[in-house]
Design a protein around this motif. Structure first.
Motif, PDB file in Angstrom:
ATOM      1  N   LYS A  30       0.832  -1.210   0.000  1.00  0.00           N
ATOM      2  CA  LYS A  30       0.000   0.000   0.000  1.00  0.00           C
ATOM      3  C   LYS A  30       0.864   1.257   0.000  1.00  0.00           C
ATOM      4  O   LYS A  30       0.563   2.229  -0.694  1.00  0.00           O
ATOM      5  N   ALA A  31       1.938   1.244   0.789  1.00  0.00           N
ATOM      6  CA  ALA A  31       2.832   2.406   0.835  1.00  0.00           C
ATOM      7  C   ALA A  31       3.475   2.630  -0.523  1.00  0.00           C
ATOM      8  O   ALA A  31       3.575   3.767  -0.998  1.00  0.00           O
ATOM      9  N   ARG A  32       3.898   1.553  -1.170  1.00  0.00           N
ATOM     10  CA  ARG A  32       4.505   1.675  -2.500  1.00  0.00           C
ATOM     11  C   ARG A  32       3.512   2.241  -3.496  1.00  0.00           C
ATOM     12  O   ARG A  32       3.824   3.174  -4.246  1.00  0.00           O
ATOM     13  N   LYS A  33       2.307   1.713  -3.471  1.00  0.00           N
ATOM     14  CA  LYS A  33       1.289   2.185  -4.414  1.00  0.00           C
ATOM     15  C   LYS A  33       0.855   3.617  -4.114  1.00  0.00           C
ATOM     16  O   LYS A  33       0.570   4.391  -5.034  1.00  0.00           O
ATOM     17  N   ARG A  34       0.824   3.977  -2.842  1.00  0.00           N
ATOM     18  CA  ARG A  34       0.478   5.349  -2.451  1.00  0.00           C
ATOM     19  C   ARG A  34       1.454   6.346  -3.068  1.00  0.00           C
ATOM     20  O   ARG A  34       1.104   7.477  -3.390  1.00  0.00           O
ATOM     21  N   LEU A  35       2.683   5.912  -3.228  1.00  0.00           N
ATOM     22  CA  LEU A  35       3.718   6.763  -3.820  1.00  0.00           C
ATOM     23  C   LEU A  35       3.782   6.618  -5.341  1.00  0.00           C
ATOM     24  O   LEU A  35       4.663   7.181  -5.982  1.00  0.00           O
ATOM     25  N   SER A  36       2.849   5.853  -5.890  1.00  0.00           N
ATOM     26  CA  SER A  36       2.793   5.590  -7.338  1.00  0.00           C
ATOM     27  C   SER A  36       4.092   4.980  -7.858  1.00  0.00           C
ATOM     28  O   SER A  36       4.554   5.305  -8.951  1.00  0.00           O
ATOM     29  N   LEU A  37       4.654   4.078  -7.070  1.00  0.00           N
ATOM     30  CA  LEU A  37       5.877   3.387  -7.466  1.00  0.00           C
ATOM     31  C   LEU A  37       5.535   1.963  -7.882  1.00  0.00           C
ATOM     32  O   LEU A  37       4.707   1.305  -7.248  1.00  0.00           O
ATOM     33  N   THR A  38       6.176   1.487  -8.920  1.00  0.00           N
ATOM     34  CA  THR A  38       6.058   0.086  -9.298  1.00  0.00           C
ATOM     35  C   THR A  38       7.136  -0.701  -8.555  1.00  0.00           C
ATOM     36  O   THR A  38       8.077  -0.121  -7.993  1.00  0.00           O
ATOM     37  N   GLU A  60      12.480   1.739   3.853  1.00  0.00           N
ATOM     38  CA  GLU A  60      12.077   2.751   4.835  1.00  0.00           C
ATOM     39  C   GLU A  60      12.360   4.157   4.302  1.00  0.00           C
ATOM     40  O   GLU A  60      11.509   5.054   4.403  1.00  0.00           O
ATOM     41  N   LYS A  61      13.518   4.323   3.709  1.00  0.00           N
ATOM     42  CA  LYS A  61      13.889   5.634   3.177  1.00  0.00           C
ATOM     43  C   LYS A  61      13.034   5.996   1.961  1.00  0.00           C
ATOM     44  O   LYS A  61      12.509   7.105   1.868  1.00  0.00           O
ATOM     45  N   ALA A  62      12.876   5.068   1.028  1.00  0.00           N
ATOM     46  CA  ALA A  62      12.126   5.331  -0.203  1.00  0.00           C
ATOM     47  C   ALA A  62      10.646   5.586   0.073  1.00  0.00           C
ATOM     48  O   ALA A  62      10.034   6.442  -0.557  1.00  0.00           O
ATOM     49  N   TYR A  63      10.071   4.845   1.007  1.00  0.00           N
ATOM     50  CA  TYR A  63       8.644   4.945   1.294  1.00  0.00           C
ATOM     51  C   TYR A  63       8.326   5.976   2.376  1.00  0.00           C
ATOM     52  O   TYR A  63       7.169   6.318   2.582  1.00  0.00           O
ATOM     53  N   GLY A  64       9.348   6.402   3.096  1.00  0.00           N
ATOM     54  CA  GLY A  64       9.110   7.343   4.191  1.00  0.00           C
ATOM     55  C   GLY A  64       8.383   6.705   5.359  1.00  0.00           C
ATOM     56  O   GLY A  64       7.514   7.317   5.979  1.00  0.00           O
ATOM     57  N   ILE A  65       8.741   5.445   5.643  1.00  0.00           N
ATOM     58  CA  ILE A  65       8.104   4.723   6.739  1.00  0.00           C
ATOM     59  C   ILE A  65       9.149   4.106   7.636  1.00  0.00           C
ATOM     60  O   ILE A  65      10.317   3.990   7.264  1.00  0.00           O
ATOM     61  N   ASP A  66       8.721   3.710   8.819  1.00  0.00           N
ATOM     62  CA  ASP A  66       9.535   2.909   9.711  1.00  0.00           C
ATOM     63  C   ASP A  66       8.942   1.515   9.720  1.00  0.00           C
ATOM     64  O   ASP A  66       7.726   1.375   9.814  1.00  0.00           O
ATOM     65  N   TYR A  99       4.339   6.188   9.229  1.00  0.00           N
ATOM     66  CA  TYR A  99       4.752   7.015   8.108  1.00  0.00           C
ATOM     67  C   TYR A  99       5.472   8.228   8.656  1.00  0.00           C
ATOM     68  O   TYR A  99       4.934   8.964   9.473  1.00  0.00           O
ATOM     69  N   THR A 100       6.706   8.433   8.199  1.00  0.00           N
ATOM     70  CA  THR A 100       7.510   9.507   8.764  1.00  0.00           C
ATOM     71  C   THR A 100       7.487  10.783   7.964  1.00  0.00           C
ATOM     72  O   THR A 100       7.532  11.861   8.533  1.00  0.00           O
ATOM     73  N   HIS A 101       7.416  10.687   6.646  1.00  0.00           N
ATOM     74  CA  HIS A 101       7.442  11.935   5.860  1.00  0.00           C
ATOM     75  C   HIS A 101       6.677  11.859   4.554  1.00  0.00           C
ATOM     76  O   HIS A 101       7.067  12.447   3.574  1.00  0.00           O
TER      77      HIS A 101
END
Length: 75
Positions: A13-21, A55-61, A71-73
């Motif tokens: 979900k985090a990946r898709k939220r960022l529109s990343l494949t 974690e860095k790419a998605y902005g999550i811990d 979600y951190t950022h």
């Protein structure tokens, strides 16, 4: 690190939220796309290097399974 079903769903979900494949993430982390797929399906455990990259790419811990993904950022 072993990832529960709920964590795998949260990662996807985090990946898709960022529109990343998966391919986008693989390029960012310098791994094969199949690694991202296999992590998301629970076929393999996540390495520390990939975990930190996600974690860095998605902005999550990604805490252990006793805690929720935070979600951190994300904007």
């Amino acid at each position: 690190m072993k990832i529960s079903i709920s964590r795998r769903d949260a990662l996807k979900k985090a990946r898709k939220r960022l529109s990343l494949t998966q391919q986008d993430v693989a390029r960012l982390l310098d791994v094969n796309q199949s690694i991202i797929s296999r992590i998301e399906t629970g076929e393999i455990e996540i390495s520390d290097r990939v975990r930190h990259g996600i974690e860095k790419a998605y902005g999550i811990d990604l805490p252990d399974d006793n805690n929720s993904v935070s979600y951190t950022h994300l904007t």
